[in-house]
Write an enzyme that holds these catalytic residues in place. Structure first.
Site, PDB file in Angstrom:
ATOM      1  N   HIS A  27       0.820  -1.211   0.000  1.00 45.73           N
ATOM      2  CA  HIS A  27       0.000   0.000   0.000  1.00 45.73           C
ATOM      3  C   HIS A  27       0.854   1.262   0.000  1.00 45.73           C
ATOM      4  O   HIS A  27       2.066   1.235   0.188  1.00 45.73           O
ATOM      5  CB  HIS A  27      -0.940  -0.002   1.201  1.00 45.73           C
ATOM      6  CG  HIS A  27      -0.238  -0.214   2.517  1.00 45.73           C
ATOM      7  ND1 HIS A  27       0.381   0.792   3.208  1.00 45.73           N
ATOM      8  CD2 HIS A  27      -0.049  -1.342   3.250  1.00 45.73           C
ATOM      9  CE1 HIS A  27       0.909   0.321   4.318  1.00 45.73           C
ATOM     10  NE2 HIS A  27       0.679  -0.988   4.373  1.00 45.73           N
ATOM     11  N   ASP A 156       6.288  -1.795  12.219  1.00 43.22           N
ATOM     12  CA  ASP A 156       5.133  -1.713  11.330  1.00 43.22           C
ATOM     13  C   ASP A 156       4.310  -2.990  11.465  1.00 43.22           C
ATOM     14  O   ASP A 156       4.466  -3.738  12.433  1.00 43.22           O
ATOM     15  CB  ASP A 156       5.560  -1.440   9.884  1.00 43.22           C
ATOM     16  CG  ASP A 156       6.452  -2.521   9.291  1.00 43.22           C
ATOM     17  OD1 ASP A 156       6.651  -3.567   9.954  1.00 43.22           O
ATOM     18  OD2 ASP A 156       6.953  -2.329   8.169  1.00 43.22           O
TER      19      ASP A 156
END
Length: 660
Positions: A27, A156
């Site tokens: 993304h 993340d």
């Protein structure tokens, strides 16, 4: 030497790589161009395609970078991709297994094909390099921190099978110390909590804003059962256990549209505290092991500004640097910097203070030409004192869309693509949330403050560098919390952005003028977009957002733009177009037919549409006006259709524009 860094997947602009590709695949597509190790341009694909968090191949972003540099694709020396080649090919293998109808090509060939399609150029194998994901993140933050040495942490959801990585950086060397597997992912943990609260991937920032309304002690037992801290800086946890533990604790998943209860707020507070405890535990351990006194952060968890503010304030580090593009778009920058180091033999390490790296506004006459297209909807004039006039309008109660210079790289508006309001009245908080942004009323707004006045209003460490980016949440000084009610969150904090004159002189001047008129060198600053779109980039984007929100005024360059009262006939004279890869479909059931329009967002948006609207959109060809397609603004049916089409416009499920 020119090095291009890219992030994104392999879907073409109007075609999914495979059906139903998950939104979390690669993304926040982006492109970053370096010249001799310095950033020339950096652009997120979403700003150009208008598809939030898009993972499509960033061809338009690459072109924008090349145009900014005035070079052709052939002049690039190296190209860097933000994941390891073997890992990308493993992902592709899984997709091909699930979708045997898709032709098999591996990552190196796919990148070359997409570039050939967009630019007509071949990519020799020796020009293309792959950089592991967490290493890409690490190289985005350490070199741009300007440090000579640092503890570097990447947190993340996941990279190549890992979720958190620590590095020791010394001079030009960045050496990995340790990584945590995906079960221990703080990013996935926060996303799981976000889903329990009725939100989705990319909505984690909403939970961060919700948490201060809750009491973290209410669900302390839930989180105590989720993880155990260990003496070696690690912890036992599987993020997938959170949802079951939440159900056992009585936290029923909130459905979309249901009210946010105190129970939800308490859960959000517990989730935020758990995030801070887990991250702080690991970071403290590696600080002790390495002795580093400076910390550089990247990765999606690095956008948790509350966590960042506590790391800054705890005193364990002399300085903390969080890259303003800590999310995956910034990994394209890190991949490029890593490849530049490999090619040039050295690492450029300079403190970044500005990320105005995107496309710039056109010349004033080009701005005027675009505004002239909208003559039935806006008036405009050129101001001789745009900062003074805008400050007066904001002080007088207006909410203003503000566009200047080159756009920002990263998720925060830093004064070039911003919505601005008076930070003092409490009602501005709810007004901007509901009337302009069309979002939840609890969400906080950030202040921009002149850098020299930062510590007058905020509890910011005396020896820390100017926070040029909106990455730290810190306390508002108690004596100013009521006076600055629109930007002070319920817990007395704010996500502060300090504006130095040498970094953004026009925005600094606006703050100066506002202080002359109000006594406060601060403004409420939020990104210039509505709930359904990325931050605006072009003049056309700005006009579209201005006309479909409750903004009072638009300032673009030196032009001050005002809305006209518009009529139904003027709307009917606009040309409708559907976004790229929109899907207009009709479902037939035993009870009747239903029309539906779905736009190709990373998280798809859709809406039922009436029969007449369906037929109008079915016939739309990008040149015919609504009136040409059968909308009669003089009838009640025609007015209802126009209202429906305007609602679709506000939700960015279609676009309306004057005929060229």
């Amino acid at each position: 030497m020119y090095v291009l860094g890219i992030n994104g997947f392999f879907s073409r602009p109007n075609e999914d790589f495979v059906p139903g590709l998950p939104e979390y695949f690669f993304h926040d597509a982006s492109a970053v161009l370096l010249h001799d190790g310095q950033v020339v341009a950096a652009v997120e694909q979403e700003r150009l395609s208008r598809i939030k968090h898009t993972n499509r191949f960033p061809g338009a972003a690459i072109r924008a970078c090349l145009d900014r540099a005035g070079i052709t694709f052939r002049q690039l020396d190296r190209i860097a991709f933000f994941f390891a080649e073997e890992w990308v090919d493993k992902v592709l293998f899984q997709l091909y297994s699930a979708h045997p109808e898709t032709g098999v090509q591996w990552s190196r060939r796919l990148i070359a094909d997409r570039i050939r399609e967009a630019f007509g150029e071949d990519v020799p194998d020796d020009k293309l390099a792959f950089v592991p994901h967490h290493l890409s993140h690490a190289y985005s933050t350490y070199p741009q921190s300007g440090y000579d040495d640092a503890l570097v942490v990447v947190m993340d959801g996941q990279g190549e099978g890992v979720s958190t990585s620590f590095y020791s950086a010394e001079g030009d060397s960045v050496e990995r110390l340790s990584s945590e597997d995906i079960d221990h992912s703080i990013g996935h943990l926060y996303t799981a909590g976000t889903e329990i609260l009725g939100y989705r991937l990319f909505d984690e920032y909403k939970v961060m804003g919700l948490a201060p309304y809750g009491d973290p002690d209410v669900y302390a037992g839930l989180f105590a059962d989720l993880y155990r801290l260990r003496d070696d800086g690690r912890y036992g946890m599987n993020h997938q256990d959170l949802k079951l533990l939440a159900l056992r604790a009585g936290v029923v998943p909130r459905r979309k549209g249901e009210p946010m209860t105190q129970r939800h707020m308490d859960f959000a507070a517990g989730l935020q505290r758990a995030t801070e405890e887990l991250a702080g535990h690991m970071i403290a351990h590696w600080r002790r092991v390495t002795g580093h006194r400076r910390l550089a952060i990247a990765g999606g968890v690095g956008q948790n500004c509350t966590l960042n503010g506590k790391l800054l304030a705890c005193g364990d580090f002399d300085d903390v640097f969080v890259h303003p593009a800590a999310h995956d778009a910034g990994a394209a920058l890190g991949a490029a910097l890593r490849v530049h180091q490999e090619s040039a033999g050295g690492l450029t390490r300079d403190r970044v203070r500005s990320v105005f790296w995107g496309p710039g506004l056109p010349a004033q006459d080009a701005i005027a030409a675009e505004l002239d297209r909208w003559a039935e909807f806006v008036t405009y004039r050129r101001s001789d004192d745009v900062a003074g006039e805008t400050a007066a309008r904001i002080a007088g109660g207006e909410v203003v869309g503000w566009m200047q210079g080159r756009s920002e790289f990263g998720p925060r508006a830093l004064g070039n693509r911003s919505i601005l309001a008076d930070p003092r009245p409490q009602e501005n908080h709810s007004r901007v949330n509901l009337m302009v942004k069309n979002r939840e009323s609890y969400r906080p707004f950030a202040p921009s403050v002149q850098a020299e006045s930062l510590r007058d209003y905020f509890e910011f460490p005396a020896d820390a560098p100017t926070p040029d980016f909106m990455v730290f949440t810190v306390p508002v000084r108690s004596e100013y919390r009521s006076a600055l009610a629109a930007i002070t969150h319920v817990d007395g904090t704010a996500r502060v952005h300090a504006v130095a004159r040498e970094v953004n002189p026009r925005y600094w001047e606006l703050l100066e003028e506002f202080e002359k008129q109000t006594g406060f060198p601060l403004l409420l600053n939020t990104s210039f977009n509505n709930h359904a779109e990325p931050i605006v980039d072009s003049v056309r984007d700005g006009v579209r957002c201005f006309l479909t929100t409750g903004l009072d005024r638009l300032v673009i360059g030196d032009y001050v733009v005002t809305k006209r009262d518009r009529t139904a006939m003027e709307i009917a004279n606009l040309v409708p177009t559907l976004p790229a890869f929109a899907l207009l479909e009709k479902t037939v059931t035993a009870t009747g037919e239903t029309g539906r329009l779905t736009a190709n967002y990373a998280i798809a948006k859709s809406s039922d549409v009436g029969d007449q609207t369906f037929e109008i959109l079915r016939k739309a060809d990008g040149s015919a006006r609504l009136v040409d397609l059968g909308v009669d603004a003089s009838t009640s049916a025609g007015l209802r259709t126009l209202e429906e089409i305007e609602a679709l416009w506000r939700d960015r499920l279609l676009d309306l524009a004057p005929r060229d």
